[in-house]
Design an enzyme around this catalytic site. Structure first.
Site, PDB file in Angstrom:
ATOM      1  CG  ASN A  87      17.286  20.660  39.953  1.00 56.58           C
ATOM      2  OD1 ASN A  87      16.593  21.259  39.137  1.00 56.58           O
ATOM      3  ND2 ASN A  87      16.986  19.464  40.408  1.00 56.58           N
ATOM      4  CG  ASP A  88      18.585  26.221  35.784  1.00 59.04           C
ATOM      5  OD1 ASP A  88      18.996  27.088  36.558  1.00 59.04           O
ATOM      6  OD2 ASP A  88      19.023  26.040  34.632  1.00 59.04           O
TER       7      ASP A  88
END
Ligand code: GLC
Length: 805
Positions: free
Chosen positions: A492-493
């Site tokens: 999850n950037d």
């Protein structure tokens, strides 16, 4: 409202007024791009940021001309009609419009005023030319007295961003010149002045060009108060045929095909391509003037896809599932592998960002069987940007192999690496080995990314050592709770926490990677190493269960100060999907905990449109949480349906034996099933998109960012390897289905290590999982733990029949 239907391997768009433009890919990143459903074309050679050919400005309204079209000018009964066989930009009425979205081509059919046109747009394999193969037939009851065909292209400066940032320098450099004379087979050469002899675009056809226009102002006419819908230059018989040393360059080629009798047909082939020098490339140009060469090139593309898709063919009785698995999903996997996140209708290719280690490692996993050589080449590249400490650079340019740490360098007070990148390598390589049996790959020496002053690598190691170092990096970079440090972000950037934060997702990923390594070493006969890595997994499992169980689900992160995120204690972001799905996938969650965690996902995160990534969404921007809070609740990573994470839940559900639930999750996302409700979903029904707005957003159900997403790889893996349960292993092909209990018979043809497995799964008892009996070519086979492993047969084909119960 429906905009089209599925037919064979095509999707046929029958109404051009789709909610957004729908596209199809032609060619490859070496030369190609996409063509939208009304003929607009974005073409590039190599990196779309630095060698862009057509001017396709995505943000302009769908009804606008975009980069390429064709005009037909016909004289029937003394009246002149002018229209585009692509519908845009003339937006005229028609008797029939079809855009057939095919594999590697799009075919446009239009019937209007008794004229039927059929245009096939594609890029011949390995060539730097886009073909528009235009077939025209008089299907009316009148003679067409004269028929003119006028293909038009508008060029971009090769530097895509420059085109948008400088309106004097760019037009001062743009030049167009005819090679050959009007009346002959003329080639219009276009390039920026400094590119003459380096990279020249060419626009030509296989019919005499009576005149041409190269400047937009001249083509549109009336100081550009002539429009794309009705260019003033088309009011005259001929164009000005002026070469141009500046301006907004277009190419417009006037062809007078003459009269067309009732029932008569004609054909003209148009090429738009790029070569070093047009004058020295006439052989290539002449080649694709020949109808038989064009026919052969299209047949070659069909052959490629036939072969690629023949790796796995399924018949389950669920037509939407089968159509997706047999054609559209694997096609999207290949397209995504090829284009990474470079260029789509949403990812505009201006950024020169290169391709991602994390993204490509996952993309590769779904195409190994169909494209093993490409998979290996890409894996070698990915491994070569791993650092000596075992972590990895985040992204790299595949041409220059210059890598960067992505957005991680943007915030000085945050770590400059991503905590997950290097671990994907293990999962991808392990999948590659299981599918191909190419264990020599492990011995291949590949340098680490670090270079000395001369630019030479300072250290190299075998692939196997690279993998071990990846595991060691995470093993030695843990935080307060003994869980892996997050780094700048994990998968999850957008959750970017302060230094010291820990990630439960990476903990699961580490356990899974450790188990893969243990399995690999066991297969290689090194029991000591196998035990060592098994203990890595077991220790992490213990830590996760001790520290991260929140009562009904697993926490997702611990912040730098030790406080949980993704916990019932939080107001927002109470539960995150990935902490649950990966707990099960990795073996970190057993028995009841696995079921409880997955039930929490179902109760708290599932919607009719798919599973949300977390909930509830953050409702204001909070720099301490990061990018996730830049979106309103229900969008993208902030409690939106991030499709990529859904198949992980499906896989987890098959592991706990819940085939009906896995199928429900699959059907929720199957784009084919959205064909009837497309006005909500909006994007193409023949591919997965990256995100759908969730029930926390007023526009729930709206999809965006179609095509280039890790969703396609994982949806394909979830469906074929876990729901149908046909997955490669070091020892042979595993058969371990977990299907909806209502499916009673499935047949699957699977190519594995050069052999064909014909598999029949029978389900007379209406269960989901558990093989009761199995025969291989008629002989009984031992069943272990409800599944079987079929070794690679000595014959070319084998027949496997399993009965569930
Ligand atoms: C985008 C990125 C991918 C990331 C995902 C979730 O799809 O390309 O690398 O994992 O967003 O943040």
């Amino acid at each position: 409202m429906e905009y089209g239907h599925f037919e064979g391997r095509e999707y046929v768009i029958t109404n051009p007024h789709t909610p957004v433009k729908w596209i199809n890919y032609i060619g490859t990143i070496d030369f190609g791009g996409y063509v939208d459903h009304t003929g607009g074309m974005l073409l590039c050679k190599g990196d779309p940021a630095v060698n862009r050919i057509t001017k396709y400005i995505t943000q302009m309204p769908a009804s606008d001309f975009k980069g390429s079209t064709v005009y037909i000018r016909a004289n029937i009964d003394g009246k002149t009609v002018i229209y585009s066989p692509y519908y845009v930009p003339t937006l005229h009425e028609y008797d029939l419009y079809e855009c057939r979205v095919g594999l590697g081509y799009s075919r446009f059919i239009m019937e209007y005023k008794g004229i039927r046109t059929e245009i096939t747009v594609f890029v011949p394999d390995g060539e730097s030319v886009a073909i528009q193969d235009i077939k025209i037939k008089n299907i009316g009851n009148k003679r067409i007295e004269s028929l003119d065909v006028i293909p038009v292209v508008e060029y971009s400066h090769f530097d895509a961003l420059k085109q948008l940032t400088n309106a004097d320098w760019v037009p001062q450099t743009m030049t167009s010149k005819a090679i050959g004379k009007p009346g002959d087979l003329l080639v219009l050469r276009q390039c920026a002045f400094m590119m003459v002899g380096v990279a020249e675009n060419f626009f030509t056809s296989n019919r005499p060009v009576s005149s041409y226009e190269a400047d937009r102002k001249l083509f549109l006419g009336k100081n550009e108060y002539g429009t794309w819908a009705m260019p003033a230059s088309l009011e005259k018989d001929e164009f000005s045929s002026q070469d141009i040393l500046r301006g907004d360059n277009v190419g417009a080629l006037m062809h007078h095909l003459g009269a067309l009798e009732k029932g008569a047909e004609d054909r003209i082939i148009v090429q738009l391509g790029q070569v070093e020098s047009v004058e020295s490339s006439m052989a290539l140009i002449d080649r694709f003037r020949k109808e038989e060469e064009v026919d052969k090139a299209l047949a070659d593309i069909e052959k490629f896809w036939e072969d690629f898709l023949s790796v796995c063919h399924v018949e389950t009785g669920d037509e939407d599932f089968d159509t997706l698995i047999n054609t559209h999903n694997p096609r999207q996997c290949f397209i995504t592998l090829n284009w990474s996140r470079y260029l789509s209708y949403y990812q505009l290719g201006y950024g020169a960002r290169g391709i991602g280690v994390r993204d490509s490692s996952q993309d590769v996993m779904a195409v190994i069987a169909g494209a093993p050589d490409r998979a290996r080449r890409l894996l070698e590249m990915i491994i070569s940007v791993q650092c000596r400490d075992g972590s990895s650079m985040h992204q790299f340019n595949p041409k220059t192999m210059i890598a960067s740490n992505g957005d991680a360098h943007e915030m000085d007070d945050r770590p400059d690496y991503y905590g997950d990148d290097h671990l994907w390598l293990i999962l991808a390589v392990s999948q590659y080995l299981k599918e191909t049996g190419d264990y020599d790959f492990l011995k291949k020496e590949i340098p680490f990314y670090e270079k000395d002053k001369q630019g030479n690598p300072v250290e190299k190691a075998t692939v196997l050592e690279h993998l071990e170092r990846a595991l060691e990096f995470t093993k030695t970079h843990t935080g307060k709770h003994g869980l892996p440090l997050l780094g700048f972000a994990d998968w999850n950037d957008t959750v970017n926490l302060r230094t010291g934060a820990e990630s439960v997702f990476i903990a699961h990923q580490f356990s899974l990677a450790s188990r893969e390594m243990a399995e690999l070493f066991s297969y290689l006969g090194d029991n000591e190493k196998s035990q060592k890595y098994l203990s890595y997994a077991e220790e992490m499992k213990e830590t996760v269960n001790r520290e991260a169980w929140d009562g009904k689900w697993y926490v997702r992160y611990f912040d730098y100060d030790g406080s949980p995120i993704g916990s019932n204690k939080n107001d927002k972001g109470k539960i995150y999907t990935n902490a649950q799905s990966w707990a099960v996938m990795s073996g970190n969650a057993d028995g009841q905990r696995a079921k409880t965690a997955l039930e929490s996902v179902y109760e708290l995160l599932n919607t009719p449109y798919g599973i949300k990534l977390s909930m509830p969404g953050y409702d204001h921007y909070d720099p301490n949480i990061g990018g996730v809070s830049t979106y309103p609740p229900g969008a993208k990573e902030n409690g939106g349906i991030f499709l990529h994470a859904n198949p992980w839940v499906m896989i987890a559900e098959t592991i706990v034996g819940n085939g009906d639930r896995a199928y429900q999750y699959h059907s929720q996302l199957n784009p084919i099933k959205k064909n009837n409700d497309i006005d909500t979903y909006e994007v193409e029904p023949y591919v997965f998109c990256q995100n759908i707005l969730s029930n926390e957003h007023p526009n729930a159900g709206l999809g965006r960012n179609s095509w280039l997403s890790g969703t396609s790889s994982w949806m394909y893996q979830a469906a074929t390897q876990y729901m149908l349960g046909i997955r490669p292993s070091h020892y042979g092909l595993v058969i371990d289905p977990c299907i909806p209990s209502s499916w009673d018979k499935i047949s699957i043809k699977r190519r594995f290590r050069g052999k064909v497995y014909n598999i029949i799964i029978k389900n007379p008892a209406g269960v989901s999982k558990g093989i009761k009996s199995c025969t291989l070519d008629g002989k009984g086979i031992e069943i272990g733990d409800g599944k079987v492993i079929i070794p690679v047969p000595s014959s070319a084909e084998c027949n496997v029949e399993v009965v569930l119960g």
